[in-house]
Scaffold this motif. Structure first.
Motif, short mmCIF file in Angstrom:
data_model
loop_
_atom_site.label_atom_id
_atom_site.label_comp_id
_atom_site.label_asym_id
_atom_site.label_seq_id
_atom_site.Cartn_x
_atom_site.Cartn_y
_atom_site.Cartn_z
N LEU A 74 -7.71 -1.88 5.69
CA LEU A 74 -7.11 -2.85 4.51
C LEU A 74 -5.31 -2.77 4.82
O LEU A 74 -5.08 -1.92 5.43
CB LEU A 74 -7.33 -2.34 3.69
CG LEU A 74 -8.38 -2.31 2.38
CD1 LEU A 74 -8.54 -1.88 1.42
CD2 LEU A 74 -8.92 -3.73 2.68
N VAL A 95 -2.39 0.30 -4.15
CA VAL A 95 -3.55 -0.52 -3.35
C VAL A 95 -2.85 -1.71 -4.74
O VAL A 95 -3.14 -1.84 -5.90
CB VAL A 95 -4.44 -1.49 -2.80
CG1 VAL A 95 -4.24 -2.44 -2.23
CG2 VAL A 95 -4.86 0.72 -2.08
N SER A 153 -7.75 7.03 0.62
CA SER A 153 -6.57 7.15 1.78
C SER A 153 -8.18 6.63 2.59
O SER A 153 -7.78 5.16 2.96
CB SER A 153 -6.42 8.39 2.08
OG SER A 153 -4.75 7.63 0.92
N ILE A 172 0.86 -1.14 0.21
CA ILE A 172 -0.08 -0.11 0.02
C ILE A 172 0.76 1.42 0.51
O ILE A 172 1.81 1.25 0.75
CB ILE A 172 -1.07 0.23 1.14
CG1 ILE A 172 -1.63 -1.35 1.19
CG2 ILE A 172 -1.71 1.49 1.49
CD1 ILE A 172 -2.36 -1.35 2.68
N ILE A 202 -8.94 3.50 2.62
CA ILE A 202 -8.68 2.21 3.29
C ILE A 202 -8.52 1.62 4.44
O ILE A 202 -8.47 1.02 5.22
CB ILE A 202 -7.15 2.57 2.95
CG1 ILE A 202 -6.95 2.24 1.33
CG2 ILE A 202 -5.91 1.51 3.52
CD1 ILE A 202 -5.30 2.58 0.84
#
Length: 73
Positions: free
Chosen positions: A51, A28, A43, A19, A46
């Motif tokens: 993640l 990613v 972002s 990432i 994520i």
């Protein structure tokens, strides 16, 4: 919430390999059995999806255009 079905046909199961965080969007990299699939997502997503490198995910690819490039021999 769980997804039981989806209409996206191009699905690649894999694990997050890397990432690259940015202030607004991040990259990613997902390692699949067919190679690396890279996604650019926010972002915030994520963090919302929690993640991390090593997370198992499915990359869903829906495209309205496919380009072809000739390889020189």
């Amino acid at each position: 919430m769980a997804i039981s079905e989806i209409n996206v046909r191009n699905q690649f199961r894999g694990k997050i390999k890397e990432i690259i965080f940015g202030p607004v969007v991040s990259e990613v990299d997902v390692e699949t059995q067919h190679g690396i699939v890279t996604s650019v997502i926010t972002s915030r997503s994520i963090h919302d999806l929690d993640l991390k490198v090593g997370s198992e995910v499915i990359a869903l690819v829906k495209s309205t255009e496919v380009s072809i490039a000739k390889i020189s021999n």
